[in-house]
Scaffold this active site. Structure first.
Site, PDB file in Angstrom:
ATOM      1  N   CYS A 156       0.820  -1.216   0.000  1.00 39.34           N
ATOM      2  CA  CYS A 156       0.000   0.000   0.000  1.00 39.34           C
ATOM      3  C   CYS A 156       0.860   1.275   0.000  1.00 39.34           C
ATOM      4  O   CYS A 156       0.436   2.310  -0.493  1.00 39.34           O
ATOM      5  CB  CYS A 156      -0.935  -0.005   1.198  1.00 39.34           C
ATOM      6  SG  CYS A 156      -0.131  -0.476   2.740  1.00 39.34           S
ATOM      7  N   HIS A 194      -3.002   6.678   2.977  1.00 44.47           N
ATOM      8  CA  HIS A 194      -1.547   6.835   3.092  1.00 44.47           C
ATOM      9  C   HIS A 194      -1.098   8.052   2.278  1.00 44.47           C
ATOM     10  O   HIS A 194      -1.450   8.193   1.103  1.00 44.47           O
ATOM     11  CB  HIS A 194      -0.825   5.608   2.531  1.00 44.47           C
ATOM     12  CG  HIS A 194      -0.877   4.392   3.399  1.00 44.47           C
ATOM     13  ND1 HIS A 194      -1.433   4.360   4.656  1.00 44.47           N
ATOM     14  CD2 HIS A 194      -0.402   3.130   3.169  1.00 44.47           C
ATOM     15  CE1 HIS A 194      -1.302   3.135   5.165  1.00 44.47           C
ATOM     16  NE2 HIS A 194      -0.692   2.380   4.288  1.00 44.47           N
TER      17      HIS A 194
HETATM   18  P1  NAP Z   1      -5.906  -8.074   9.667  1.00 51.07           P
HETATM   19  O1  NAP Z   1      -6.934  -7.010   9.818  1.00 51.07           O
HETATM   20  O2  NAP Z   1      -5.047  -8.381  10.843  1.00 51.07           O
HETATM   21  O3  NAP Z   1      -6.658  -9.437   9.219  1.00 51.07           O
HETATM   22  C1  NAP Z   1      -5.959 -10.650   9.122  1.00 51.07           C
HETATM   23  C2  NAP Z   1      -6.841 -11.765   8.580  1.00 51.07           C
HETATM   24  O4  NAP Z   1      -6.027 -12.965   8.513  1.00 51.07           O
HETATM   25  C3  NAP Z   1      -8.041 -12.085   9.471  1.00 51.07           C
HETATM   26  O5  NAP Z   1      -9.101 -12.532   8.655  1.00 51.07           O
HETATM   27  C4  NAP Z   1      -7.530 -13.239  10.323  1.00 51.07           C
HETATM   28  O6  NAP Z   1      -8.563 -14.108  10.770  1.00 51.07           O
HETATM   29  C5  NAP Z   1      -6.646 -13.993   9.321  1.00 51.07           C
HETATM   30  N1  NAP Z   1      -5.606 -14.738  10.027  1.00 51.07           N
HETATM   31  C6  NAP Z   1      -4.711 -14.272  10.931  1.00 51.07           C
HETATM   32  N2  NAP Z   1      -3.922 -15.285  11.374  1.00 51.07           N
HETATM   33  C7  NAP Z   1      -4.350 -16.403  10.737  1.00 51.07           C
HETATM   34  C8  NAP Z   1      -3.940 -17.760  10.769  1.00 51.07           C
HETATM   35  N3  NAP Z   1      -2.937 -18.180  11.535  1.00 51.07           N
HETATM   36  N4  NAP Z   1      -4.585 -18.653   9.966  1.00 51.07           N
HETATM   37  C9  NAP Z   1      -5.593 -18.261   9.181  1.00 51.07           C
HETATM   38  N5  NAP Z   1      -6.039 -16.963   9.102  1.00 51.07           N
HETATM   39  C10 NAP Z   1      -5.410 -16.055   9.868  1.00 51.07           C
HETATM   40  O7  NAP Z   1      -4.908  -7.763   8.467  1.00 51.07           O
HETATM   41  P2  NAP Z   1      -5.172  -6.826   7.171  1.00 51.07           P
HETATM   42  O8  NAP Z   1      -4.743  -5.444   7.455  1.00 51.07           O
HETATM   43  O9  NAP Z   1      -6.543  -7.078   6.671  1.00 51.07           O
HETATM   44  O10 NAP Z   1      -4.109  -7.403   6.145  1.00 51.07           O
HETATM   45  C11 NAP Z   1      -4.344  -8.589   5.400  1.00 51.07           C
HETATM   46  C12 NAP Z   1      -3.202  -8.766   4.405  1.00 51.07           C
HETATM   47  O11 NAP Z   1      -3.194  -7.668   3.487  1.00 51.07           O
HETATM   48  C13 NAP Z   1      -1.826  -8.775   5.075  1.00 51.07           C
HETATM   49  O12 NAP Z   1      -1.010  -9.706   4.392  1.00 51.07           O
HETATM   50  C14 NAP Z   1      -1.331  -7.355   4.887  1.00 51.07           C
HETATM   51  O13 NAP Z   1       0.070  -7.288   4.865  1.00 51.07           O
HETATM   52  C15 NAP Z   1      -1.910  -7.020   3.520  1.00 51.07           C
HETATM   53  N6  NAP Z   1      -2.143  -5.600   3.252  1.00 51.07           N
HETATM   54  C16 NAP Z   1      -2.824  -4.817   4.170  1.00 51.07           C
HETATM   55  C17 NAP Z   1      -3.062  -3.476   3.851  1.00 51.07           C
HETATM   56  C18 NAP Z   1      -3.824  -2.556   4.775  1.00 51.07           C
HETATM   57  O14 NAP Z   1      -3.924  -1.362   4.452  1.00 51.07           O
HETATM   58  N7  NAP Z   1      -4.360  -3.036   5.895  1.00 51.07           N
HETATM   59  C19 NAP Z   1      -2.600  -2.962   2.637  1.00 51.07           C
HETATM   60  C20 NAP Z   1      -1.925  -3.792   1.730  1.00 51.07           C
HETATM   61  C21 NAP Z   1      -1.718  -5.102   2.057  1.00 51.07           C
HETATM   62  P3  NAP Z   1      -9.190 -13.969  12.262  1.00 51.07           P
HETATM   63  O15 NAP Z   1     -10.052 -12.732  12.258  1.00 51.07           O
HETATM   64  O16 NAP Z   1      -9.969 -15.226  12.376  1.00 51.07           O
HETATM   65  O17 NAP Z   1      -8.037 -13.862  13.193  1.00 51.07           O
END
Ligand code: NAP
Length: 366
Positions: free
Chosen positions: A162, A257
């Site tokens: 991002c 951002h």
């Molecule tokens: P998040 O809010 O922490 O959500 C994480 C997700 O992954 C939740 O659905 C969680 O499920 C699941 N998860 C966590 N641990 C797990 C495990 N051991 N096994 C299976 N599922 C698991 O993270 P996010 O911000 O949405 O980011 C998701 C991805 O996108 C990441 O790889 C991040 O680097 C990438 N990303 C994020 C952004 C951003 O702006 N946030 C931008 C670009 C890329 P539960 O709810 O059941 O724990």
């Protein structure tokens, strides 16, 4: 597209920040229909509505069709519905290696995997796509399928970090107009939602600036080189035409951002008026293909001295446009500007959906 012709999709990590945004953006999507949601073991077995109780962060309601779906454990490949062909992966697993293998596990079973995770971004035969810049990198997919003996419908494609979305399309617009740059100094001011849903309630991040985000500067410096790289029979060869130096910080903004960018040109330098006009008139393949999520125009130039601002500008082009302001001559570089994009929309779920739309249009997802 008629209802029966919808492409049925699954969202992995559906309970997280990016997953929630993905569901929000896919509600009423003209091509895709969410029929499966998956997350960790903690959330599995519950209805989606129950699994996100107290942590639904979108301003709109949970999409009606999704709220009653039973959340699948992402490790359970057997109960994924038969009609799913495409998987949006928004997982945040602890181990990159696990995520990498996991994404290829779905590809081996014949699913088109579009991921927001960083795990496969530097894998040579995985395209990391910003459709306005490197739509041609989809050409590496047959090479990936051959290298890994994947079924003809299975592959992994990713979208980049991002942090780079707020400025990299500007560099492409300049390059296409005959003003390639060879150096960029980038300072990012990244929103809390970029660190997942838990960051929104983390007291350490309130009224504070954190001058370090683990791994973010490396991604901000390296990912543009792959995006500007070339597809060869060996995979994607990174560009050596550009050097990016980055400082990444976390600021107490919920979404959006900002990047303060100083650039040096390899040859001629445009005037400020030329610079603005190049950005304002920029258009690329997603716009000419009329992809449903493509912003038009992709770049908005603001002349107001105090713009762009996250609260006012992050939703431009439904969160998919990049807003640019504060364009000026720079003392040490040639020109500087401030770019802004919505991190969980353009920078994550919306960016992934646009990649999927491109892949449909190019015949990789059907
Ligand atoms: P998040 O809010 O922490 O959500 C994480 C997700 O992954 C939740 O659905 C969680 O499920 C699941 N998860 C966590 N641990 C797990 C495990 N051991 N096994 C299976 N599922 C698991 O993270 P996010 O911000 O949405 O980011 C998701 C991805 O996108 C990441 O790889 C991040 O680097 C990438 N990303 C994020 C952004 C951003 O702006 N946030 C931008 C670009 C890329 P539960 O709810 O059941 O724990």
């Amino acid at each position: 597209m008629s209802v029966e012709k919808y492409i049925k999709v699954s969202v992995l990590g559906a309970t997280g920040m990016v997953g929630q945004n993905c569901l929000r953006l896919l509600e009423n999507h003209p091509w895709f229909k969410v029929v499966d949601v998956a997350a960790s073991e903690r959330s599995s077995g519950k209805t989606y509505k129950d699994s996100v109780e107290g942590k639904w962060h979108m301003e709109t309601d949970i999409p009606h069709d999704v709220s009653t779906l039973i959340v699948r454990d992402v490790h359970d490949f057997d109960s994924i519905p038969d009609d799913v062909t495409c998987v949006f992966s928004a997982l945040d697993l602890d181990e990159k290696e696990e995520t990498r293998n996991f994404e290829f596990g779905y590809a081996e079973k014949g699913y088109a995997v579009i991921s927001t995770s960083s795990a496969n971004r530097q894998t040579d035969d995985v395209p990391m796509i910003i459709p306005e810049i490197n739509a041609d990198h989809t050409n590496v997919i047959p090479i990936q399928q051959q290298n890994r003996d994947l079924p003809s419908s299975g592959f992994v494609a990713v979208k980049p970090n991002c942090s780079i979305q707020s400025y990299i399309v500007v560099l492409e617009a300049l390059k296409q107009a005959g003003f390639p740059i060879d150096r960029a100094q980038v300072t990012t001011l990244q929103a809390l939602s970029g660190a997942g849903y838990k960051a929104l309630s983390n007291p350490d991040l309130q009224e504070n600036v954190i001058p370090f985000i683990g791994g973010e500067e490396e991604k901000t410096e390296k990912e543009p080189l792959k995006i500007f790289g070339k597809v060869t029979s060996e995979g994607i060869i990174q560009s050596t035409d550009l050097i990016v130096n980055a400082v990444c910080t976390r600021v107490p903004v919920v979404d959006g951002h900002t990047a303060v960018v100083h650039i040096g040109f390899s040859d001629k330098v445009p005037s400020i008026d030329e610079f603005k006009s190049i950005l304002s008139s920029f258009s690329a393949e997603p716009q000419s293909m009329n992809l449903p999520s493509a912003p038009n125009p992709p770049i908005l130039v603001l002349d107001d001295i105090d713009r762009p601002q996250p609260r006012l500008d992050r939703d431009s082009g439904k969160g998919m446009a990049v807003t640019v302001g504060r364009i000026a001559k720079d003392t040490f570089f040639d020109i500087r500007f401030i770019g802004l994009s919505h991190n969980t929309v353009r920078g994550a779920s919306g960016g992934a959906i646009l990649v999927a739309e491109l892949l449909v249009e190019k015949g990789f997802i059907s």
